[in-house]
Scaffold this motif. Structure first.
Motif, PDB file in Angstrom:
ATOM      1  N   PHE A   6       0.598  -1.091  -0.518  1.00  0.00           N
ATOM      2  CA  PHE A   6       0.251   0.230  -0.102  1.00  0.00           C
ATOM      3  C   PHE A   6       0.938   1.201  -0.321  1.00  0.00           C
ATOM      4  O   PHE A   6       1.006   2.304  -0.594  1.00  0.00           O
ATOM      5  CB  PHE A   6      -0.893  -0.426   1.540  1.00  0.00           C
ATOM      6  CG  PHE A   6      -2.265   1.089   1.854  1.00  0.00           C
ATOM      7  CD1 PHE A   6      -2.963   1.367   0.115  1.00  0.00           C
ATOM      8  CD2 PHE A   6      -1.403   2.240   2.254  1.00  0.00           C
ATOM      9  CE1 PHE A   6      -3.739   2.190   0.945  1.00  0.00           C
ATOM     10  CE2 PHE A   6      -2.192   3.273   2.198  1.00  0.00           C
ATOM     11  CZ  PHE A   6      -3.757   3.225   1.611  1.00  0.00           C
ATOM     12  N   ASN A   7       1.906   1.408   0.466  1.00  0.00           N
ATOM     13  CA  ASN A   7       2.538   2.323   0.852  1.00  0.00           C
ATOM     14  C   ASN A   7       3.738   2.791  -0.594  1.00  0.00           C
ATOM     15  O   ASN A   7       3.536   3.749  -0.825  1.00  0.00           O
ATOM     16  CB  ASN A   7       3.742   2.890   1.558  1.00  0.00           C
ATOM     17  CG  ASN A   7       2.917   2.433   3.370  1.00  0.00           C
ATOM     18  OD1 ASN A   7       1.468   3.442   3.063  1.00  0.00           O
ATOM     19  ND2 ASN A   7       3.100   1.968   4.516  1.00  0.00           N
ATOM     20  N   GLU A   8       4.248   1.946  -0.894  1.00  0.00           N
ATOM     21  CA  GLU A   8       5.073   1.866  -1.811  1.00  0.00           C
ATOM     22  C   GLU A   8       3.771   2.159  -2.858  1.00  0.00           C
ATOM     23  O   GLU A   8       4.134   3.000  -4.264  1.00  0.00           O
ATOM     24  CB  GLU A   8       4.740   0.070  -2.489  1.00  0.00           C
ATOM     25  CG  GLU A   8       6.219  -0.221  -3.670  1.00  0.00           C
ATOM     26  CD  GLU A   8       7.712   1.530  -3.418  1.00  0.00           C
ATOM     27  OE1 GLU A   8       7.512   1.708  -4.129  1.00  0.00           O
ATOM     28  OE2 GLU A   8       8.298   1.397  -2.249  1.00  0.00           O
ATOM     29  N   ASN A   9       2.339   2.035  -3.293  1.00  0.00           N
ATOM     30  CA  ASN A   9       1.815   1.941  -4.592  1.00  0.00           C
ATOM     31  C   ASN A   9       1.514   3.520  -3.901  1.00  0.00           C
ATOM     32  O   ASN A   9       0.853   4.105  -5.184  1.00  0.00           O
ATOM     33  CB  ASN A   9       0.016   1.757  -4.352  1.00  0.00           C
ATOM     34  CG  ASN A   9      -0.977   1.530  -5.221  1.00  0.00           C
ATOM     35  OD1 ASN A   9      -0.290   2.086  -6.811  1.00  0.00           O
ATOM     36  ND2 ASN A   9      -2.377   0.844  -5.082  1.00  0.00           N
ATOM     37  N   ILE A  10       0.963   3.943  -2.760  1.00  0.00           N
ATOM     38  CA  ILE A  10       0.596   5.386  -2.928  1.00  0.00           C
ATOM     39  C   ILE A  10       1.746   6.404  -3.079  1.00  0.00           C
ATOM     40  O   ILE A  10       1.656   7.878  -4.089  1.00  0.00           O
ATOM     41  CB  ILE A  10       0.671   6.532  -1.256  1.00  0.00           C
ATOM     42  CG1 ILE A  10      -0.458   5.814  -0.779  1.00  0.00           C
ATOM     43  CG2 ILE A  10       0.872   7.407  -0.789  1.00  0.00           C
ATOM     44  CD1 ILE A  10      -0.545   5.709   0.397  1.00  0.00           C
ATOM     45  N   LYS A  11       3.529   5.784  -3.217  1.00  0.00           N
ATOM     46  CA  LYS A  11       4.405   6.557  -3.376  1.00  0.00           C
ATOM     47  C   LYS A  11       4.656   6.938  -5.166  1.00  0.00           C
ATOM     48  O   LYS A  11       4.732   8.097  -5.295  1.00  0.00           O
ATOM     49  CB  LYS A  11       5.644   6.023  -2.928  1.00  0.00           C
ATOM     50  CG  LYS A  11       6.238   6.479  -1.388  1.00  0.00           C
ATOM     51  CD  LYS A  11       7.473   4.907  -0.978  1.00  0.00           C
ATOM     52  CE  LYS A  11       7.761   5.406   0.640  1.00  0.00           C
ATOM     53  NZ  LYS A  11       8.597   3.990   0.845  1.00  0.00           N
ATOM     54  N   THR A  12       4.554   5.351  -5.541  1.00  0.00           N
ATOM     55  CA  THR A  12       4.781   5.705  -7.022  1.00  0.00           C
ATOM     56  C   THR A  12       3.595   6.374  -7.794  1.00  0.00           C
ATOM     57  O   THR A  12       3.386   6.552  -8.947  1.00  0.00           O
ATOM     58  CB  THR A  12       4.578   4.164  -7.362  1.00  0.00           C
ATOM     59  OG1 THR A  12       3.545   3.003  -7.269  1.00  0.00           O
ATOM     60  CG2 THR A  12       5.361   3.232  -7.003  1.00  0.00           C
ATOM     61  N   LYS A  13       2.110   6.399  -7.191  1.00  0.00           N
ATOM     62  CA  LYS A  13       0.834   7.042  -7.667  1.00  0.00           C
ATOM     63  C   LYS A  13       0.700   8.570  -7.234  1.00  0.00           C
ATOM     64  O   LYS A  13       0.440   9.378  -7.922  1.00  0.00           O
ATOM     65  CB  LYS A  13      -0.478   6.065  -7.686  1.00  0.00           C
ATOM     66  CG  LYS A  13      -1.392   6.610  -7.822  1.00  0.00           C
ATOM     67  CD  LYS A  13      -2.693   5.305  -8.004  1.00  0.00           C
ATOM     68  CE  LYS A  13      -3.156   5.728  -9.042  1.00  0.00           C
ATOM     69  NZ  LYS A  13      -4.632   4.940  -9.006  1.00  0.00           N
ATOM     70  N   TYR A  14       1.319   8.940  -6.195  1.00  0.00           N
ATOM     71  CA  TYR A  14       0.831   9.610  -5.671  1.00  0.00           C
ATOM     72  C   TYR A  14       2.260  11.362  -5.659  1.00  0.00           C
ATOM     73  O   TYR A  14       2.270  11.966  -6.239  1.00  0.00           O
ATOM     74  CB  TYR A  14       0.078  10.071  -4.530  1.00  0.00           C
ATOM     75  CG  TYR A  14      -1.567   9.347  -5.268  1.00  0.00           C
ATOM     76  CD1 TYR A  14      -2.734  10.040  -5.477  1.00  0.00           C
ATOM     77  CD2 TYR A  14      -2.249   8.300  -4.837  1.00  0.00           C
ATOM     78  CE1 TYR A  14      -3.912   9.395  -6.094  1.00  0.00           C
ATOM     79  CE2 TYR A  14      -3.480   7.592  -5.327  1.00  0.00           C
ATOM     80  CZ  TYR A  14      -3.935   8.501  -5.437  1.00  0.00           C
ATOM     81  OH  TYR A  14      -5.529   7.830  -6.141  1.00  0.00           O
ATOM     82  N   LEU A  15       2.695  10.734  -5.146  1.00  0.00           N
ATOM     83  CA  LEU A  15       4.242  10.741  -4.488  1.00  0.00           C
ATOM     84  C   LEU A  15       5.181  11.170  -5.337  1.00  0.00           C
ATOM     85  O   LEU A  15       6.141  10.216  -4.974  1.00  0.00           O
ATOM     86  CB  LEU A  15       4.664  10.819  -3.257  1.00  0.00           C
ATOM     87  CG  LEU A  15       3.498  10.381  -2.165  1.00  0.00           C
ATOM     88  CD1 LEU A  15       4.001  10.199  -0.817  1.00  0.00           C
ATOM     89  CD2 LEU A  15       2.693  12.118  -1.729  1.00  0.00           C
ATOM     90  N   THR A  16       4.990  11.647  -6.707  1.00  0.00           N
ATOM     91  CA  THR A  16       5.792  11.205  -7.867  1.00  0.00           C
ATOM     92  C   THR A  16       6.963  13.032  -7.638  1.00  0.00           C
ATOM     93  O   THR A  16       7.509  12.392  -8.289  1.00  0.00           O
ATOM     94  CB  THR A  16       5.092  10.856  -8.698  1.00  0.00           C
ATOM     95  OG1 THR A  16       4.244  12.436  -8.621  1.00  0.00           O
ATOM     96  CG2 THR A  16       4.255  10.090  -8.817  1.00  0.00           C
ATOM     97  N   THR A  17       7.182  13.978  -6.674  1.00  0.00           N
ATOM     98  CA  THR A  17       7.492  14.849  -6.439  1.00  0.00           C
ATOM     99  C   THR A  17       8.196  14.914  -5.399  1.00  0.00           C
ATOM    100  O   THR A  17       6.605  14.977  -4.526  1.00  0.00           O
ATOM    101  CB  THR A  17       7.469  16.060  -7.270  1.00  0.00           C
ATOM    102  OG1 THR A  17       6.172  16.527  -7.106  1.00  0.00           O
ATOM    103  CG2 THR A  17       7.141  16.147  -8.947  1.00  0.00           C
TER     104      THR A  17
END
Length: 100
Positions: free
Chosen positions: A30-41
């Motif tokens: 879940f945390n990895e998904n947040i990083k790759t989908k939303y925390l892109t910069t």
């Protein structure tokens, strides 16, 4: 009544421990998904960290050095994804707060 409340609290703590154990691998995913989908910069990562319920969108925009509109749009996308909520502080002002 206090003993009963204490029993409920202890039971909830036990349930929380079990849920944490059972969901450990899902939480990492879940945390990895947040990083790759939303925390892109770096700015988005910083905004997400600042969504702690204590700062307004304008205050966050000043710290991150982006427009208030950029922070608002990012907050809207995270709210729609169920990743943040708004908490009321001092009357009507609502600040974004991370759920996870």
């Amino acid at each position: 009544i206090m003993d009963f409340n204490q029993q409920i609290l202890e039971e909830l703590k036990a349930i929380r421990r079990l849920l944490t154990i059972f969901s450990q691998d899902k939480l990492e995913e879940f945390n990895e998904n947040i990083k790759t989908k939303y925390l892109t910069t770096p700015q988005r990562q910083q905004m997400y960290e600042l969504f702690d319920g204590t700062k307004s969108l304008k205050e966050i925009s000043t710290v991150v050095n982006v427009s208030s509109e950029a922070v608002r749009q990012f907050a809207v996308s995270l709210e729609q994804a169920g990743l943040i909520e708004y908490v009321i502080v001092s009357g009507k002002q609502k600040n974004p707060k991370r759920i996870f």
